[in-house]
Scaffold this motif. Structure first.
Motif, short mmCIF file in Angstrom:
data_model
loop_
_atom_site.label_atom_id
_atom_site.label_comp_id
_atom_site.label_asym_id
_atom_site.label_seq_id
_atom_site.Cartn_x
_atom_site.Cartn_y
_atom_site.Cartn_z
N GLN A 152 31.08 15.38 90.08
CA GLN A 152 30.04 15.05 88.88
C GLN A 152 29.73 13.30 89.35
O GLN A 152 30.86 13.05 89.96
CB GLN A 152 30.75 15.40 88.19
N LEU A 153 28.18 13.80 89.65
CA LEU A 153 27.85 12.21 89.58
C LEU A 153 28.26 11.46 88.84
O LEU A 153 28.31 11.97 86.72
CB LEU A 153 26.41 12.79 90.35
N GLN A 154 28.26 9.93 88.64
CA GLN A 154 28.17 9.19 87.66
C GLN A 154 27.15 8.73 87.30
O GLN A 154 26.28 8.43 88.66
CB GLN A 154 29.12 8.27 87.92
N ARG A 155 26.63 8.43 85.84
CA ARG A 155 24.99 8.34 85.64
C ARG A 155 24.99 6.81 85.20
O ARG A 155 26.06 6.92 83.86
CB ARG A 155 24.98 9.20 84.22
N TRP A 182 24.17 8.86 96.37
CA TRP A 182 23.13 8.92 95.34
C TRP A 182 21.63 8.79 94.82
O TRP A 182 21.08 9.08 95.93
CB TRP A 182 23.34 7.25 94.30
N TYR A 222 22.20 7.80 89.38
CA TYR A 222 23.57 8.52 89.78
C TYR A 222 24.25 8.62 90.80
O TYR A 222 23.23 8.37 91.88
CB TYR A 222 22.44 9.29 89.54
#
Length: 177
Positions: free
Chosen positions: A97-100, A68, A76
């Motif tokens: 994909q990273l979560q925001r 993160w 992220y």
């Protein structure tokens, strides 16, 4: 802040390669035991690969690859909430994909040491598995939808997180909230 802060390790092809290697090793061992039955070796290798990549690694993914980061736009993080997201991260890490979380979605945050975080994975609770050699901190972010626990054990370059890293993280988050 002109740079972003990165914590933990990014997911890579390492879990998949380890599972493939484990399947090959099991197949070789079974073939050495039963050289007249190559189908046993093939079946054993496939089962070992399947168990390792479909059961063992998804359970330990958050412990080893919980990357993160925080920058000017938000936090992220790697989201491994469901088994399908964990499998996608193992079999296709380039697609992960990273979560925001933007700063206006955050209601509150807290940084605690690993001994004070309750383990919600265990029905009786208890503390998280605390490493003996280094101090662990967790950033707990409270949003409208859920609480997210982000571990601060390692920086992205695999060096232990120092107290200065924690202080800079706290000062940055306080300046954005």
């Amino acid at each position: 802040m002109d740079r972003e802060l990165n914590f933990e390790r990014k997911i890579s092809f390492e879990p998949l390669l380890i599972s493939i290697f484990f399947g090959i090793v099991v197949a070789i061992i079974v073939y050495a035991i039963f050289p007249t039955m190559p189908i046993f070796a093939l079946t054993g290798g496939i089962l070992a690969f399947g168990i390792d990549s479909l059961v063992i690694f998804p359970k330990s993914l958050e412990k080893f690859y919980d990357y993160w980061s925080v920058d000017e736009t938000g936090i992220y993080y790697s989201d491994y909430d469901t088994w399908s997201k964990q499998l996608l991260a193992i079999f296709w890490p380039a697609k992960k994909q990273l979560q925001r979380i933007s700063f206006d979605q955050i209601k509150s945050f807290a940084i605690v040491d690993g001994k004070n975080v309750m383990n919600t994975q265990n029905p009786v609770g208890g503390e998280l598995k605390y490493p003996l050699a280094r101090k662990t901190h967790c950033l707990i972010v409270d949003t409208d939808n859920k609480n997210i626990c982000l571990r601060c054990t390692w920086t992205n370059d695999e060096s232990p997180v120092s107290e200065n890293d924690i202080k800079s993280l706290i000062s940055f988050l306080n300046s954005k909230m």
